[in-house]
Design an enzyme around this catalytic site. Structure first.
Site, short mmCIF file in Angstrom:
data_model
loop_
_atom_site.label_atom_id
_atom_site.label_comp_id
_atom_site.label_asym_id
_atom_site.label_seq_id
_atom_site.Cartn_x
_atom_site.Cartn_y
_atom_site.Cartn_z
N PHE A 263 -4.33 10.03 5.29
CA PHE A 263 -3.68 10.39 4.02
C PHE A 263 -2.53 11.34 4.31
CE2 PHE A 263 -8.14 9.40 3.23
CZ PHE A 263 -8.03 8.36 2.31
N LEU A 264 -1.85 11.09 5.44
CA LEU A 264 -0.80 12.01 5.88
C LEU A 264 0.46 11.82 5.07
CD1 LEU A 264 -1.07 11.18 9.69
CD2 LEU A 264 -2.45 12.77 8.34
N CYS B 262 5.27 4.06 2.69
CA CYS B 262 3.91 3.75 2.23
C CYS B 262 3.82 3.27 0.79
CB CYS B 262 3.02 4.96 2.44
SG CYS B 262 2.72 5.23 4.18
N ASN C 206 -3.20 5.54 -2.75
CA ASN C 206 -1.74 5.48 -2.81
C ASN C 206 -1.26 4.89 -4.14
OD1 ASN C 206 -1.25 6.74 -0.44
ND2 ASN C 206 -0.47 4.97 0.66
N LYS D 203 5.39 -0.26 -0.11
CA LYS D 203 4.71 -1.32 0.65
C LYS D 203 3.24 -1.46 0.21
CE LYS D 203 3.48 0.00 4.98
NZ LYS D 203 2.05 -0.03 5.11
C1 UDX Z 1 1.83 3.38 9.95
C2 UDX Z 1 0.84 2.29 9.61
O1 UDX Z 1 0.84 1.30 10.54
C3 UDX Z 1 1.06 1.78 8.25
O2 UDX Z 1 0.09 0.83 7.92
C4 UDX Z 1 0.96 2.93 7.33
O3 UDX Z 1 1.01 2.51 5.99
C5 UDX Z 1 2.06 3.89 7.62
O4 UDX Z 1 1.97 4.30 8.90
P1 UDX Z 1 4.01 3.87 11.13
O5 UDX Z 1 3.21 4.76 12.01
O6 UDX Z 1 4.97 4.48 10.18
O7 UDX Z 1 3.04 2.94 10.29
O8 UDX Z 1 4.63 2.69 11.93
P2 UDX Z 1 5.77 2.68 12.97
O9 UDX Z 1 6.51 3.97 12.97
O10 UDX Z 1 6.46 1.38 12.77
O11 UDX Z 1 4.94 2.64 14.34
C6 UDX Z 1 4.23 1.59 14.82
C7 UDX Z 1 4.25 1.68 16.34
O12 UDX Z 1 3.43 0.66 16.89
C8 UDX Z 1 5.63 1.52 16.97
O13 UDX Z 1 5.86 2.57 17.86
C9 UDX Z 1 5.54 0.17 17.70
O14 UDX Z 1 6.34 0.15 18.85
C10 UDX Z 1 4.07 0.09 18.02
N1 UDX Z 1 3.54 -1.26 18.20
C11 UDX Z 1 3.74 -2.20 17.27
C12 UDX Z 1 2.80 -1.55 19.34
O15 UDX Z 1 2.61 -0.70 20.20
N2 UDX Z 1 2.25 -2.78 19.49
C13 UDX Z 1 2.45 -3.78 18.58
O16 UDX Z 1 1.95 -4.89 18.79
C14 UDX Z 1 3.22 -3.48 17.44
C1 UDX Z 2 2.26 9.11 1.00
C2 UDX Z 2 0.88 9.67 0.58
O1 UDX Z 2 1.07 10.90 -0.12
C3 UDX Z 2 0.00 9.88 1.80
O2 UDX Z 2 -1.30 10.30 1.38
C4 UDX Z 2 -0.10 8.56 2.55
O3 UDX Z 2 -0.86 8.71 3.71
C5 UDX Z 2 1.28 8.04 2.92
O4 UDX Z 2 2.07 7.91 1.74
P1 UDX Z 2 4.51 10.05 2.03
O5 UDX Z 2 5.05 8.68 1.82
O6 UDX Z 2 4.74 10.73 3.33
O7 UDX Z 2 2.93 10.09 1.79
O8 UDX Z 2 5.16 11.00 0.94
P2 UDX Z 2 4.76 11.64 -0.46
O9 UDX Z 2 4.83 13.10 -0.33
O10 UDX Z 2 3.53 11.05 -1.01
O11 UDX Z 2 6.01 11.17 -1.35
C6 UDX Z 2 6.26 9.80 -1.60
C7 UDX Z 2 7.45 9.65 -2.52
O12 UDX Z 2 7.13 10.08 -3.83
C8 UDX Z 2 8.68 10.44 -2.11
O13 UDX Z 2 9.83 9.63 -2.32
C9 UDX Z 2 8.67 11.63 -3.04
O14 UDX Z 2 9.95 12.16 -3.26
C10 UDX Z 2 8.09 11.01 -4.30
N1 UDX Z 2 7.40 11.98 -5.17
C11 UDX Z 2 6.28 12.63 -4.74
C12 UDX Z 2 7.87 12.17 -6.47
O15 UDX Z 2 8.88 11.56 -6.89
N2 UDX Z 2 7.19 13.04 -7.27
C13 UDX Z 2 6.07 13.71 -6.88
O16 UDX Z 2 5.52 14.48 -7.67
C14 UDX Z 2 5.61 13.50 -5.56
#
Ligand code: UDX
Ligand code: UDX
Length: 471
Positions: free
Chosen positions: A151-152, A279, A227, A282
């Protein structure tokens, strides 16, 4: 414990570094050689508070980097899958990376392993991962598949990991749950927090955090439902903000009034230009697709997404209201990241707005404290990137605030006033008080609050004398 984390993107890298800080022996696996070389060389590829410290503390000690998945699986008891799950054209989650990791894991099983989904995945993925591993000839009792959603939030990912509201462990056997309990034991027994070198606790930290054990399917749903609920909260308040604008009410007061109801709570009730990031957009599409597949039309989610897009259009209308025509106008833009505290521009509403304004023929001078390099790749030479907020304001017809960076809430307003061609600020993140802005001579538009207009109008239609002389 020996742990492999596959995928060293935002989630994998943060999880790997934090597991190392809890005292585990971690191998971070990635198939991107450039990324691996950079990580080994000491680079920190993402802007994330406390991550540089953790990588420095553990690199080449209990945190190593590798492209050899097979070896990493053999050396580890738990394998966390944190590869990307991008949306397909139909909005479903593309699970091909997850599947390919599951196939490779299967061939390397040399004793009991727990394979943990860390990426956000639709319900039933754990069943599929299990089937794929079995199909590739692993013995049924040689592994379990668990779901341990993260939930980062980007920008605060390290503290969100180490000081979570809860840890969710979706495990269908006690044997598997025990491994995950052991991994998180330094947090759940409180010992991590007593360490002198522990990453400092944020406000509101719940120490020690509760660990909730559920079925794997429930854990998968917990992630999507959380989410979706948070996105719904944002769209809800954005819709309320639109009504506030129509009737002249103040959404901030409304938020205070409803957010103090402990059943609702004040967080994630900030109106703005809509949510973005890797997040929410998607995951909402993926959750809707999963629901449809299960025979349920989750129309509420369609509306959450529609309101979110509408919010950007409403902001564009505000820019037009302030400036009348847009072609040839120079606009200072503060903020390109999808939110403050990160260099991530994935699905950034700020970038989408800049693209729309460029299409309308505006000139953009943009500043972001961290996201400029990434934004340059997307926006290209059509946008001028400047090195501070005051340069963005210089000779601009208006200043737009698009990301809630802390430094944008503490601008030297007199300096901004002097720099702007016309003292107009259009704030998509409600960082300033409309009346205070008006008192300083700005025409100030924000979201869900009455516009601030100076007593002696300095609005777009009536440029102040001081400015007229200058031009
Ligand atoms: C993650 C989660 O996968 C996604 O489901 C969640 O909602 C958000 O966070 P994130 O960590 O942001 O995604 O993805 P990304 O920054 O694209 O990193 C994925 C990594 O996996 C990349 O470094 C890519 O090179 C690596 N990868 C991808 C592998 O090592 N093997 C593969 O087969 C595909
Ligand atoms: C989110 C979830 O919070 C986290 O738990 C999950 O693991 C990954 O997706 P993140 O996408 O890093 O995290 O950002 P978040 O702080 O949730 O903000 C998402 C979007 O909502 C941003 O564009 C932010 O500006 C917007 N936002 C957030 C608002 O417009 N209003 C708010 O009150 C809070």
């Amino acid at each position: 414990m020996h742990i492999a984390v596959v995928g060293s993107g935002y989630v994998g890298l943060v999880a790997g570094a934090c597991f190392a800080d809890l005292g585990h022996q971690v191998i971070l696996v990635d198939n991107d050689q450039v990324k691996l070389a950079a990580l080994k060389a000491g680079d920190v590829p993402i802007h994330e508070k406390f991550l540089p410290e953790l990588l420095k503390r553990h690199r080449e000690r209990n945190l190593t980097f590798s492209d050899n998945l097979n070896q990493a699986v053999r050396a580890s008891k738990a394998i966390f899958i944190a590869v990307g799950t991008p949306p397909t054209e139909q909005g479903e989650a593309d699970l091909s990376y997850v599947e390919s990791v599951a196939r490779s894991v299967s061939g390397a099983i040399n004793g009991y392993k727990v394979v943990v989904e860390k990426s956000t995945v639709p319900v039933y993925t754990s069943d599929w991962v299990r089937k794929i591993i079995l199909r590739n000839a692993a013995a049924p009792d040689s592994f379990d598949v668990a779901s341990n959603p993260e939930f980062l939030r980007e920008g605060t990912a390290v503290t969100d990991f180490l000081y979570p509201d809860r840890i969710v462990v979706g495990a269908d056997s006690e044997r598997c749950a025990t491994v995950l309990r052991e991994i998180y034991a330094p947090m759940t027994d409180g010992s991590y927090y007593q360490r002198k070198d522990a990453i400092p606790a944020p406000d509101r930290a719940q120490i020690p955090p509760p660990l909730i054990v559920t079925s794997a399917k429930s854990a998968e749903l917990i992630k999507h439902a959380s989410n979706a609920f948070l996105a719904m909260k944002i769209s809800f308040i954005n819709a309320v903000a639109s009504i506030c604008e129509s009737v002249g009410a103040n959404v901030q007061q409304v938020c205070q009034g409803i957010g103090t109801d402990s059943r609702i709570g004040p967080r994630f009730l900030n109106p703005g230009i809509g949510y973005g990031g890797s997040c929410f957009p998607k995951d909402l599409m993926a959750f809707r697709a999963v629901a449809r597949e299960c025979g349920y039309e989750f129309r509420l989610l369609d509306e959450v997404m529609r309101i979110n897009e509408d919010q950007r259009q409403r902001f564009l209308r505000k820019v037009r209201t302030a400036l009348w025509t847009l072609r040839g106008k120079r606009l200072g833009v503060l903020g390109l990241a999808f939110k403050g505290g990160t260099d991530d521009i994935r699905e950034s509403p700020a970038i989408l707005l800049v693209q729309s304004l460029l299409q309308e023929g505006c000139q953009i001078a943009a500043y972001d404290p961290a996201a400029t390099a990434r934004a340059r790749e997307v926006l290209g030479p059509s946008t001028e990137f400047v090195s501070d907020p005051y340069e963005a304001a210089r000779d601009s017809d208006a200043l737009l605030i698009l990301t809630e960076w802390e430094e944008f809430a503490a601008l030297d307003l007199d300096r901004i006033f002097k720099q702007l061609k016309y003292p107009i600020v259009i704030d998509g993140r409600n960082l300033y008080d409309p009346e205070a802005m008006a008192a300083r001579g700005f025409t100030y538009y924000s979201v869900g609050r009455p516009a601030g207009t100076p007593a002696v109008p300095a609005a777009a239609s009536t440029p102040p004398a001081r400015k007229l002389k200058k031009s």
